[in-house]
Design a protein around this motif. Structure first.
Motif, PDB file in Angstrom:
ATOM      1  N   GLU A   1      -2.409  -6.112  -3.662  1.00 33.14           N
ATOM      2  CA  GLU A   1      -2.700  -7.262  -2.791  1.00 33.14           C
ATOM      3  C   GLU A   1      -1.452  -7.657  -1.997  1.00 33.14           C
ATOM      4  OE1 GLU A   1      -3.944 -10.099  -5.691  1.00 33.14           O
ATOM      5  OE2 GLU A   1      -5.771  -8.985  -6.152  1.00 33.14           O
ATOM      6  N   ILE A   2      -0.305  -7.618  -2.638  1.00 33.00           N
ATOM      7  CA  ILE A   2       0.953  -7.957  -1.967  1.00 33.00           C
ATOM      8  C   ILE A   2       1.262  -6.919  -0.897  1.00 33.00           C
ATOM      9  CG2 ILE A   2       3.453  -8.146  -2.299  1.00 33.00           C
ATOM     10  CD1 ILE A   2       2.806  -9.410  -5.060  1.00 33.00           C
ATOM     11  N   LYS A   3       1.126  -5.648  -1.240  1.00 34.45           N
ATOM     12  CA  LYS A   3       1.376  -4.565  -0.281  1.00 34.45           C
ATOM     13  C   LYS A   3       0.428  -4.692   0.913  1.00 34.45           C
ATOM     14  CE  LYS A   3       1.511   0.457   0.078  1.00 34.45           C
ATOM     15  NZ  LYS A   3       1.338   1.726  -0.638  1.00 34.45           N
ATOM     16  N   TYR A   4      -0.824  -4.959   0.644  1.00 32.62           N
ATOM     17  CA  TYR A   4      -1.811  -5.105   1.721  1.00 32.62           C
ATOM     18  C   TYR A   4      -1.442  -6.289   2.622  1.00 32.62           C
ATOM     19  CZ  TYR A   4      -6.114  -6.197   4.170  1.00 32.62           C
ATOM     20  OH  TYR A   4      -7.027  -6.493   5.145  1.00 32.62           O
ATOM     21  N   ALA A   5      -1.080  -7.412   2.038  1.00 32.77           N
ATOM     22  CA  ALA A   5      -0.740  -8.601   2.828  1.00 32.77           C
ATOM     23  C   ALA A   5       0.486  -8.350   3.700  1.00 32.77           C
ATOM     24  CB  ALA A   5      -0.500  -9.801   1.903  1.00 32.77           C
ATOM     25  N   ILE A   6       1.516  -7.731   3.128  1.00 30.56           N
ATOM     26  CA  ILE A   6       2.730  -7.447   3.893  1.00 30.56           C
ATOM     27  C   ILE A   6       2.432  -6.471   5.027  1.00 30.56           C
ATOM     28  CG2 ILE A   6       4.983  -6.273   3.766  1.00 30.56           C
ATOM     29  CD1 ILE A   6       5.306  -7.590   0.973  1.00 30.56           C
ATOM     30  N   THR A   7       1.704  -5.428   4.724  1.00 30.11           N
ATOM     31  CA  THR A   7       1.359  -4.424   5.738  1.00 30.11           C
ATOM     32  C   THR A   7       0.553  -5.054   6.865  1.00 30.11           C
ATOM     33  OG1 THR A   7       1.408  -2.672   4.068  1.00 30.11           O
ATOM     34  CG2 THR A   7       0.207  -2.206   6.104  1.00 30.11           C
ATOM     35  N   ARG A   8      -0.436  -5.845   6.505  1.00 33.61           N
ATOM     36  CA  ARG A   8      -1.286  -6.501   7.510  1.00 33.61           C
ATOM     37  C   ARG A   8      -0.461  -7.420   8.410  1.00 33.61           C
ATOM     38  NH1 ARG A   8      -3.293 -11.328   7.372  1.00 33.61           N
ATOM     39  NH2 ARG A   8      -2.954 -11.596   5.151  1.00 33.61           N
ATOM     40  N   LEU A   9       0.418  -8.189   7.811  1.00 37.18           N
ATOM     41  CA  LEU A   9       1.258  -9.098   8.594  1.00 37.18           C
ATOM     42  C   LEU A   9       2.196  -8.334   9.532  1.00 37.18           C
ATOM     43  CD1 LEU A   9       2.042 -11.709   5.824  1.00 37.18           C
ATOM     44  CD2 LEU A   9       0.980 -12.232   8.031  1.00 37.18           C
ATOM     45  N   LEU A  10       2.854  -7.312   9.012  1.00 35.27           N
ATOM     46  CA  LEU A  10       3.762  -6.535   9.857  1.00 35.27           C
ATOM     47  C   LEU A  10       3.012  -5.876  11.015  1.00 35.27           C
ATOM     48  CD1 LEU A  10       6.131  -4.928   7.193  1.00 35.27           C
ATOM     49  CD2 LEU A  10       6.726  -6.683   8.881  1.00 35.27           C
TER      50      LEU A  10
ATOM     51  N   GLY B   1       5.722   3.017   6.826  1.00 34.36           N
ATOM     52  CA  GLY B   1       5.736   4.304   6.124  1.00 34.36           C
ATOM     53  C   GLY B   1       7.055   4.545   5.411  1.00 34.36           C
ATOM     54  N   TYR B   2       8.151   4.187   6.064  1.00 35.80           N
ATOM     55  CA  TYR B   2       9.474   4.326   5.461  1.00 35.80           C
ATOM     56  C   TYR B   2       9.592   3.408   4.241  1.00 35.80           C
ATOM     57  CZ  TYR B   2      14.556   4.445   4.997  1.00 35.80           C
ATOM     58  OH  TYR B   2      15.830   4.585   4.511  1.00 35.80           O
ATOM     59  N   MET B   3       9.138   2.179   4.378  1.00 36.94           N
ATOM     60  CA  MET B   3       9.191   1.236   3.265  1.00 36.94           C
ATOM     61  C   MET B   3       8.417   1.773   2.067  1.00 36.94           C
ATOM     62  SD  MET B   3       8.692  -2.234   5.540  1.00 36.94           S
ATOM     63  CE  MET B   3       8.400  -3.371   4.186  1.00 36.94           C
ATOM     64  N   GLU B   4       7.263   2.368   2.320  1.00 35.29           N
ATOM     65  CA  GLU B   4       6.460   2.947   1.237  1.00 35.29           C
ATOM     66  C   GLU B   4       7.192   4.116   0.591  1.00 35.29           C
ATOM     67  OE1 GLU B   4       2.866   3.813   3.425  1.00 35.29           O
ATOM     68  OE2 GLU B   4       1.889   1.991   2.683  1.00 35.29           O
TER      69      GLU B   4
ATOM     70  N   ASP C   1      10.247   3.107  -1.697  1.00 31.19           N
ATOM     71  CA  ASP C   1       9.947   2.222  -2.833  1.00 31.19           C
ATOM     72  C   ASP C   1      10.204   0.738  -2.602  1.00 31.19           C
ATOM     73  OD1 ASP C   1       8.902   4.257  -4.355  1.00 31.19           O
ATOM     74  OD2 ASP C   1      10.775   4.673  -5.402  1.00 31.19           O
ATOM     75  N   PHE C   2      10.089   0.275  -1.353  1.00 29.41           N
ATOM     76  CA  PHE C   2      10.199  -1.158  -1.091  1.00 29.41           C
ATOM     77  C   PHE C   2       9.211  -1.929  -1.963  1.00 29.41           C
ATOM     78  CE2 PHE C   2       8.527  -4.943   1.013  1.00 29.41           C
ATOM     79  CZ  PHE C   2       9.684  -5.655   1.269  1.00 29.41           C
ATOM     80  N   PHE C   3       8.002  -1.424  -2.095  1.00 29.86           N
ATOM     81  CA  PHE C   3       6.948  -2.141  -2.811  1.00 29.86           C
ATOM     82  C   PHE C   3       7.088  -2.050  -4.332  1.00 29.86           C
ATOM     83  CE2 PHE C   3       5.267  -1.236   1.410  1.00 29.86           C
ATOM     84  CZ  PHE C   3       4.913  -2.514   1.808  1.00 29.86           C
ATOM     85  N   LYS C   4       8.031  -1.234  -4.812  1.00 29.09           N
ATOM     86  CA  LYS C   4       8.280  -1.107  -6.251  1.00 29.09           C
ATOM     87  C   LYS C   4       9.633  -1.694  -6.661  1.00 29.09           C
ATOM     88  CE  LYS C   4       5.556   3.090  -6.829  1.00 29.09           C
ATOM     89  NZ  LYS C   4       5.594   4.524  -7.133  1.00 29.09           N
TER      90      LYS C   4
END
Length: 191
Positions: A3-12, A25-28, A31-34
Motif C-alpha cells: 500500500e505504501i509503495k502504491y501510494a508513493i508510486t501514484r503520487l510521484l 524503477g531505479y528506486m525499486e 531497495d528504496f521500498f525495503k
C-alpha cells in the motif's frame, strides 16, 4: 508495504515529470521500498524509509493545506517531490546500501541482528550527507526546481552539517519540509 509503495508510486507519477518512470524503477531496483529509515531511531526496520517518506508527504500536505500554501500545480508537485525524495540518499548509492544489518555475537559462535540498534551505516560507502545523495540520485532522472533542490539540501535545518550555510537564508518550502520531517519522525513515528 504494498500500500505504501502504491501510494508513493501514484503520487510521484501524478507529477508527470519527465524521467519519473525511470526514477521509480531505479528506486525499486535499489531497495528504496525495503530500506530502513535510520540505524536505531525512527523506523529502523525494513520498509521504514518508504513509510517515513509517505508520512512526511502526509504531514507536509496537511500543513500546506492548513496554511493555504498550495495554490498552484507547481507547488503541489514540489510538495510531492520534496517529501517523497528528501531522504532518497538513505537507500544508498553506487550499488551499496546506506544502512546494513548490525550483527552482534549471539555468544554461541554465531551472529544475530541487534535489537537495540538493528542497522549500522555501511562503512563501504563513502561518507556523503544523505541530503546530497538524495539530490544527486533524483537529478539523474528528473529535473528538480531550484526551490526543490534547496528544500531537499536543507531539509534537516539547523540539525544538519550544512546549518551554517542555511542560517538566515531559509525559504518557505524548505522550512515546511523541515517541520513536516520533524513532525513525522518525532511525533508520528515515535517509539
Amino acid at each position: 508495504m504494498n500500500e505504501i509503495k502504491y501510494a508513493i508510486t501514484r503520487l510521484l507519477l501524478s507529477t508527470e515529470r519527465q524521467g519519473i518512470h525511470n526514477l521509480i524503477g531505479y528506486m525499486e531496483s535499489k531497495d528504496f521500498f525495503k530500506a530502513p529509515c535510520s540505524t536505531q531511531y525512527h523506523l529502523a526496520k525494513e520498509g521504514g524509509l518508504a513509510e517515513h517518506s509517505l508520512n512526511v508527504f502526509n504531514a507536509l500536505n496537511d500543513i500546506c493545506n492548513g496554511l493555504q500554501w498550495v495554490n498552484t500545480e507547481e507547488k503541489r508537485d514540489s510538495i510531492i517531490i520534496c517529501s517523497l525524495l528528501h531522504d532518497l540518499g538513505k537507500m544508498g548509492q553506487f550499488g551499496k546500501l546506506n544502512y546494513i544489518p548490525n550483527l552482534i555475537s549471539d555468544r554461541k559462535g554465531g551472529y544475530v541482528q541487534s535489537e537495540k540498534k538493528p542497522f549500522t551505516t555501511n562503512s563501504n560507502l563513502l561518507s556523503v550527507p544523505h541530503e546530497i545523495r538524495s539530490i544527486q540520485i533524483a537529478s539523474h532522472f528528473i529535473e528538480l526546481t531550484e526551490e526543490e533542490n534547496f528544500a531537499i539540501l536543507y531539509h534537516n535545518g539547523m540539525y544538519s552539517d550544512l546549518k551554517y550555510q542555511l542560517n538566515g537564508k531559509e525559504r518557505s518550502l524548505q522550512m515546511l519540509l523541515h517541520f513536516a520531517d520533524m513532525w513525522a519522525s518525532r511525533v508520528i513515528e515515535k517509539k
